[in-house]
Design a protein around this motif. Structure first.
Motif, mmCIF file in Angstrom:
data_model
loop_
_atom_site.group_PDB
_atom_site.id
_atom_site.type_symbol
_atom_site.label_atom_id
_atom_site.label_comp_id
_atom_site.label_asym_id
_atom_site.label_seq_id
_atom_site.Cartn_x
_atom_site.Cartn_y
_atom_site.Cartn_z
ATOM 1 N N LEU A 76 -35.844 -21.813 33.372
ATOM 2 C CA LEU A 76 -35.632 -20.534 32.693
ATOM 3 C C LEU A 76 -36.340 -20.538 31.342
ATOM 4 O O LEU A 76 -37.005 -19.563 30.967
ATOM 5 N N ALA A 77 -36.224 -21.651 30.628
ATOM 6 C CA ALA A 77 -36.896 -21.775 29.337
ATOM 7 C C ALA A 77 -38.407 -21.690 29.490
ATOM 8 O O ALA A 77 -39.092 -21.035 28.688
ATOM 9 N N ALA A 78 -38.945 -22.319 30.522
ATOM 10 C CA ALA A 78 -40.399 -22.310 30.735
ATOM 11 C C ALA A 78 -40.915 -20.902 30.970
ATOM 12 O O ALA A 78 -42.014 -20.551 30.523
ATOM 13 N N ARG A 79 -40.131 -20.075 31.644
ATOM 14 C CA ARG A 79 -40.576 -18.712 31.954
ATOM 15 C C ARG A 79 -40.403 -17.756 30.782
ATOM 16 O O ARG A 79 -41.194 -16.823 30.632
ATOM 17 N N PRO A 139 -35.529 -31.469 28.480
ATOM 18 C CA PRO A 139 -36.589 -30.580 28.971
ATOM 19 C C PRO A 139 -36.528 -29.172 28.383
ATOM 20 O O PRO A 139 -37.565 -28.544 28.156
ATOM 21 N N VAL A 140 -35.320 -28.685 28.123
ATOM 22 C CA VAL A 140 -35.162 -27.360 27.516
ATOM 23 C C VAL A 140 -35.699 -27.379 26.089
ATOM 24 O O VAL A 140 -36.450 -26.489 25.667
ATOM 25 N N LEU A 141 -35.333 -28.404 25.345
ATOM 26 C CA LEU A 141 -35.775 -28.517 23.962
ATOM 27 C C LEU A 141 -37.284 -28.742 23.875
ATOM 28 O O LEU A 141 -37.939 -28.257 22.944
ATOM 29 N N SER A 142 -37.854 -29.443 24.847
ATOM 30 C CA SER A 142 -39.304 -29.634 24.882
ATOM 31 C C SER A 142 -40.026 -28.313 25.122
ATOM 32 O O SER A 142 -41.072 -28.046 24.512
ATOM 33 N N GLU A 143 -39.474 -27.468 25.991
ATOM 34 C CA GLU A 143 -40.054 -26.136 26.208
ATOM 35 C C GLU A 143 -39.975 -25.319 24.925
ATOM 36 O O GLU A 143 -40.911 -24.592 24.576
ATOM 37 N N ALA A 144 -38.862 -25.437 24.218
ATOM 38 C CA ALA A 144 -38.715 -24.717 22.955
ATOM 39 C C ALA A 144 -39.749 -25.186 21.943
ATOM 40 O O ALA A 144 -40.371 -24.371 21.232
ATOM 41 N N ALA A 145 -39.968 -26.494 21.863
ATOM 42 C CA ALA A 145 -40.956 -27.036 20.924
ATOM 43 C C ALA A 145 -42.365 -26.568 21.275
ATOM 44 O O ALA A 145 -43.151 -26.200 20.388
#
Length: 297
Positions: free
Chosen positions: A195-198, A249-255
């Motif tokens: 979801l974060a990636a999209r 992985p969510v935090l990496s997408e945010a970064a």
């Protein structure tokens, strides 16, 4: 910059106010100061006047993160909803926040006793168009006043699953931002990292909520109410070994997306069973470490 916040529902629950009734607002805020949080979201024990709220939090060195505003777009006309939102915007401004957390609550069951989680409402027919058009109108007016409307997908509401979140983002205007809640995404059968990636380009607020999968599966298999799930301990904080959400992985997408703003530990539990100071300290330490490793600072 990244700021670390919490929500007072870890101390005193808003939907079932018997949870945490033994704790005062000062108990909550003094714990937050000890832990080191930068700020906190709105709770029912806080002043409703924005200036009073800002002053109260200031006594503990805390910023006001923002707060929940229930929309009723499926039952009210847009003019009524705009008027209802204006009072909340005025409070946010006076309290020093620009984050309006919106969720459609005209037919939600997340605060209802005796209604199973599988019996939540779903939009049909022209309800989608009515809702997304109305939400866009609200978000555009909020943006005109310097406020970011962040939509909170939530168990027991019309926006719960990954597919519903995707459709919400596709059918609303760019003024509608997303509040990414890792726990509600996971509980709703979704993948928070996917979801974060999209959608990270439209994420303006993140709730870092963990889920005890064993409790979640019991809630779903027995069609328990959302509140029964909360009382049973379905939610917990980042860093709890009982939790199933994979935060890095969510935090990496945010970064990767250059996210700036709040990471909020919103994890309601029964504060008589799970001490808020202990659990929120655990969550704060773990989240700060994970965020730093992901490149969020």
């Amino acid at each position: 910059m990244i700021l670390f916040g919490t929500n007072p529902i870890a101390w005193s629950n808003d939907d079932d106010q018997t949870i945490g009734a033994h704790l005062s607002l000062d108990d909550c805020l003094s714990d937050c100061r000890k832990i080191g949080f930068d700020g906190i979201e709105k709770g029912h024990k806080m002043p409703n006047d924005g200036a009073e709220l800002k002053a109260k939090l200031g006594e503990y060195g805390l910023k006001f993160v923002g707060g929940w505003h229930s929309t009723n777009l499926l039952t009210n006309d847009v003019e009524t909803e705009l008027a209802a939102m204006q009072g909340f915007i005025d409070m946010l401004k006076a309290a020093g926040s620009k984050t309006l957390i919106a969720a459609e609550c005209s037919n939600t069951i997340h605060g209802s006793e005796g209604i199973g989680i599988l019996d939540r409402p779903e939009m049909k027919g022209d309800e989608w168009a009515r809702f997304t058009k109305g939400l866009t109108t609200l978000a555009e007016e909020a943006a005109r006043q310097g406020i970011e409307l962040c939509y909170h997908h939530h168990m027991g509401t019309v926006i719960q699953t990954e597919g519903e979140i995707d459709r919400l983002m596709a059918e609303t205007g760019k003024a509608v931002n997303l509040l990414l809640d890792t726990g509600h995404c996971y509980f709703g059968g979704g993948d928070p990292a996917a979801l974060a990636a999209r959608h990270m380009g439209r994420v303006r607020h993140i709730h870092c909520k963990n889920v005890r999968a064993e409790v979640m599966e019991k809630v779903i298999s027995e069609n328990m109410s959302f509140l029964d799930g909360v009382r049973g301990g379905v939610f917990t904080v980042p860093g709890d070994s009982e939790g199933a959400v994979d935060f890095p992985p969510v935090l990496s997408e945010a970064a990767r997306a250059g996210y700036q703003g709040w990471l909020v530990i919103e994890a309601e539990q029964d504060s008589l069973i799970r001490d808020p100071l202990r659990y929120q300290s655990m969550g704060y330490t773990a989240l700060k470490q994970m965020a730093a490793s992901a490149g969020l600072s």
